[in-house]
Design an enzyme around this catalytic site. Structure first.
Site, PDB file in Angstrom:
ATOM      1  N   ARG A   1       0.834  -1.214   0.000  1.00  6.06           N
ATOM      2  CA  ARG A   1       0.000   0.000   0.000  1.00  6.06           C
ATOM      3  C   ARG A   1       0.863   1.256   0.000  1.00  6.06           C
ATOM      4  O   ARG A   1       0.495   2.270  -0.603  1.00  6.06           O
ATOM      5  CB  ARG A   1      -0.943  -0.036   1.210  1.00  6.06           C
TER       6      ARG A   1
ATOM      7  N   GLY B   1      -1.232 -12.015  -4.617  1.00  6.94           N
ATOM      8  CA  GLY B   1      -2.672 -11.762  -4.688  1.00  6.94           C
ATOM      9  C   GLY B   1      -3.020 -10.335  -4.305  1.00  6.94           C
ATOM     10  O   GLY B   1      -3.909  -9.715  -4.886  1.00  6.94           O
TER      11      GLY B   1
ATOM     12  N   ARG C   1      -5.726 -18.649  -8.816  1.00  7.78           N
ATOM     13  CA  ARG C   1      -6.535 -18.049  -7.738  1.00  7.78           C
ATOM     14  C   ARG C   1      -7.731 -17.264  -8.284  1.00  7.78           C
ATOM     15  O   ARG C   1      -7.672 -16.696  -9.374  1.00  7.78           O
ATOM     16  CB  ARG C   1      -5.642 -17.166  -6.857  1.00  7.78           C
TER      17      ARG C   1
ATOM     18  N   GLN D   1      -8.652  -7.692   0.643  1.00 10.81           N
ATOM     19  CA  GLN D   1      -8.250  -7.390  -0.739  1.00 10.81           C
ATOM     20  C   GLN D   1      -9.450  -6.940  -1.552  1.00 10.81           C
ATOM     21  O   GLN D   1      -9.359  -5.997  -2.345  1.00 10.81           O
ATOM     22  CB  GLN D   1      -7.584  -8.619  -1.369  1.00 10.81           C
TER      23      GLN D   1
ATOM     24  N   ASP E   1      -3.596 -15.356   7.804  1.00 10.22           N
ATOM     25  CA  ASP E   1      -2.360 -15.856   7.191  1.00 10.22           C
ATOM     26  C   ASP E   1      -1.559 -16.760   8.119  1.00 10.22           C
ATOM     27  O   ASP E   1      -0.517 -17.286   7.725  1.00 10.22           O
ATOM     28  CB  ASP E   1      -1.485 -14.677   6.753  1.00 10.22           C
TER      29      ASP E   1
ATOM     30  N   ARG F   1       4.317 -19.429   3.122  1.00  9.37           N
ATOM     31  CA  ARG F   1       3.982 -19.672   4.532  1.00  9.37           C
ATOM     32  C   ARG F   1       3.976 -21.170   4.859  1.00  9.37           C
ATOM     33  O   ARG F   1       4.210 -21.573   5.996  1.00  9.37           O
ATOM     34  CB  ARG F   1       2.657 -19.020   4.891  1.00  9.37           C
TER      35      ARG F   1
HETATM   36  C1  S3P Z   1      -4.123  -9.101   2.464  1.00 13.73           C
HETATM   37  C2  S3P Z   1      -5.347  -9.632   2.757  1.00 13.73           C
HETATM   38  C3  S3P Z   1      -5.552 -11.061   3.035  1.00 13.73           C
HETATM   39  C4  S3P Z   1      -4.243 -11.781   3.348  1.00 13.73           C
HETATM   40  C5  S3P Z   1      -3.151 -11.403   2.391  1.00 13.73           C
HETATM   41  C6  S3P Z   1      -2.884  -9.913   2.436  1.00 13.73           C
HETATM   42  C7  S3P Z   1      -4.012  -7.647   2.210  1.00 13.73           C
HETATM   43  O1  S3P Z   1      -6.136 -11.667   1.899  1.00 13.73           O
HETATM   44  O2  S3P Z   1      -4.444 -13.175   3.317  1.00 13.73           O
HETATM   45  O3  S3P Z   1      -1.948 -12.091   2.712  1.00 13.73           O
HETATM   46  O4  S3P Z   1      -2.874  -7.109   2.226  1.00 13.73           O
HETATM   47  O5  S3P Z   1      -5.061  -7.015   1.992  1.00 13.73           O
HETATM   48  P1  S3P Z   1      -7.747 -11.719   1.688  1.00 13.73           P
HETATM   49  O6  S3P Z   1      -8.192 -10.338   1.604  1.00 13.73           O
HETATM   50  O7  S3P Z   1      -7.945 -12.479   0.418  1.00 13.73           O
HETATM   51  O8  S3P Z   1      -8.252 -12.455   2.889  1.00 13.73           O
END
Ligand code: S3P
Length: 454
Positions: free
Chosen positions: A34, A102, A130, A177, A324, A405
């Site tokens: 971010r 992701g 994914r 996310q 996580d 992880r």
């Molecule tokens: C994250 C949100 C989580 C987390 C990922 C980082 C983020 O995912 O598992 O490692 O930085 O917004 P989800 O939003 O898919 O749960």
């Protein structure tokens, strides 16, 4: 850029000593992503310290360079980002490669949906399987033109040039996310975009956008709102150590008798501290010291001492707050006395790997009674009744399945195994924790990274 996948690394565990000393794990991955995204679209020059120089955050950084943002560094976690403003990004000349990340692809789809130019985003083998429908669906409701590959998988193609419109969007799953994607698209939409989540998830987007001067509201019904057309003003961001990386050491020090570790300068945002709550419920000896607030985020030093853990039914409200950390919590459960039950965690099946199946498979190879369920796992721990040497795991060869992880969690299992554990596919650890082996060995792990030539 994704890491050169022809370089294969295997971790091999060996006898450990009690874990002691003080250490600082690398910067928070969520905040590092971010910090680059928001400073790139801010007006003015921002400085970032504590930035995670791992492959995932570097993929985000390189994508903004490809869109014309001048970024100096990172050197020792320091970056200087010359923001181009919300309307200053340029069309990249190549597809944006987000590697294993992701967070990058999902947040960028929101941030880029309202740009004037087209962009295509691709990823590695794990990211390519994914689900992206969860971001494509709300973006389409906002009038974005977005294309996915079959079954909503990457690559993602944004056509650009769409005028986005604000929506009210209750997210179908607890996902920071997805929430962040919609809020970032909302910055470029006409009107006020609102998002509501079924359970609280990490709120770094909301906190950091506020630090950049964006007005972001939350009402008592849980609706988070953002008005389109706002600009961001440059600011300085100090990224604390990642609690998700610290988690490996929290479990490690808990399960090795005689250990006492101090983890320095760790982010303890209440949307991320489920790992501490769960370990404490299991009987873990964890205390927070020197609590302070830095740049709108709470930070502390975390002291962890060895403790005999006991099995629990993990409260479901803690699941999104530790989302996580379950791979390493399964390792803790295998060392606990009695049964640990996880439910309500079906999201684990769509992480960097299917973390329920991959962990259950690996734990079973190591002799643990671990039964996967649709939305969690049941683990019967060895407690004190492990083998004479205190082992809770046997030796064996397990797979990371392209998941950082998973690789680090089995390294932690090696601390209590009666024979070496070999973990394949550990080059992926560099996505979030490039100096893991070095820090782990310094703390007392027996762990070696072996390069494998194919
Ligand atoms: C994250 C949100 C989580 C987390 C990922 C980082 C983020 O995912 O598992 O490692 O930085 O917004 P989800 O939003 O898919 O749960």
């Amino acid at each position: 850029m994704s890491k050169n996948t022809s370089e294969k690394i295997k971790f091999v565990t060996s006898a450990a000593r009690p874990l002691t000393g003080e250490l600082r794990v690398p910067g928070d991955k969520s905040m590092s992503h971010r910090s680059v995204m928001f400073s790139s679209i801010a007006d003015g020059t921002s400085h970032v310290t504590g930035f995670l120089q791992g492959a995932d955050a570097m993929a985000t950084l390189n994508s903004f360079r490809a869109m014309g943002v001048e970024i100096e560094g990172p050197v020792n976690g320091e970056l200087t980002v010359h923001g181009v403003g919300v309307d200053g990004l340029k069309q990249p000349q190549i597809d944006i490669d987000l590697g294993n990340s992701g967070t990058s692809i999902r947040l960028l789809s929101g941030l880029l949906a309202g740009q004037s130019f087209p962009v295509a985003m691709v990823g590695d083998a794990s990211l390519s399987r994914r689900p992206m429908g969860r971001v494509a669906d709300p973006l389409r409701l906002m009038n974005a033109d977005i294309e996915t590959a079959e079954a909503g998988r990457p690559p993602l193609k944004l056509k650009g040039g769409a005028q986005l419109k604000a929506i009210d969007y209750p997210t179908p799953m607890a996902s920071a996310q997805v929430k962040s994607c919609v809020l970032l698209a909302g910055l470029y939409a006409d009107g006020v975009t609102r998002v509501k989540e079924p359970a609280i998830t990490r709120d770094h987007t909301e906190r950091m956008l506020s630090a950049f001067g964006v007005e972001i509201g939350k009402d008592d019904q849980g609706w988070i709102s953002i008005e389109g057309g706002q600009r961001l003003s440059a600011c300085d961001i100090d990224v604390p150590a990642d609690i998700s990386s610290a988690a490996f050491f929290m479990v490690a020090a808990s399960i090795v008798p005689g250990s006492e570790l101090l983890l320095q300068h760790v982010g303890i945002n209440p949307t991320r501290t489920g790992i501490i709550d769960i370990l404490q419920l299991m009987g873990g000896d964890i205390t927070l010291e020197n609590q302070r607030e830095i740049g709108g985020e709470p930070v502390a030093d975390i002291r962890v001492k060895a403790a005999q853990l006991k099995g629990i039914h993990i409260p479901e409200h803690l699941v999104p707050l530790a989302i996580d950390e379950f791979p390493v919590l399964f390792v803790a459960a295998a060392c606990a006395e009695g049964e640990t039950i996880l439910t309500g965690a079906e999201e684990l099946r769509v992480k960097e790997s299917d973390r329920i199946q991959v962990m259950a498979d690996g734990l079973q190879i190591l002799g643990v009674d671990a039964q996967p369920t649709a939305d969690g796992m049941v683990v019967r721990g060895a407690g004190l009744s492990g083998t004479v040497s205190g082992g809770a795991f046997g030796g064996g060869r397990v797979m990371s399945d392209h998941d950082h992880r998973i690789a680090m969690s089995f390294s932690v299992a090696g601390l209590r195994s009666t024979a070496p554990i070999e973990i394949d596919g550990c080059e992926i650890v560099a996505t979030s924790f490039p100096n893991f082996v070095e820090l782990a060995c310094k703390a007392g792990f027996g762990l070696q990274a072996v390069e494998e030539n194919e």
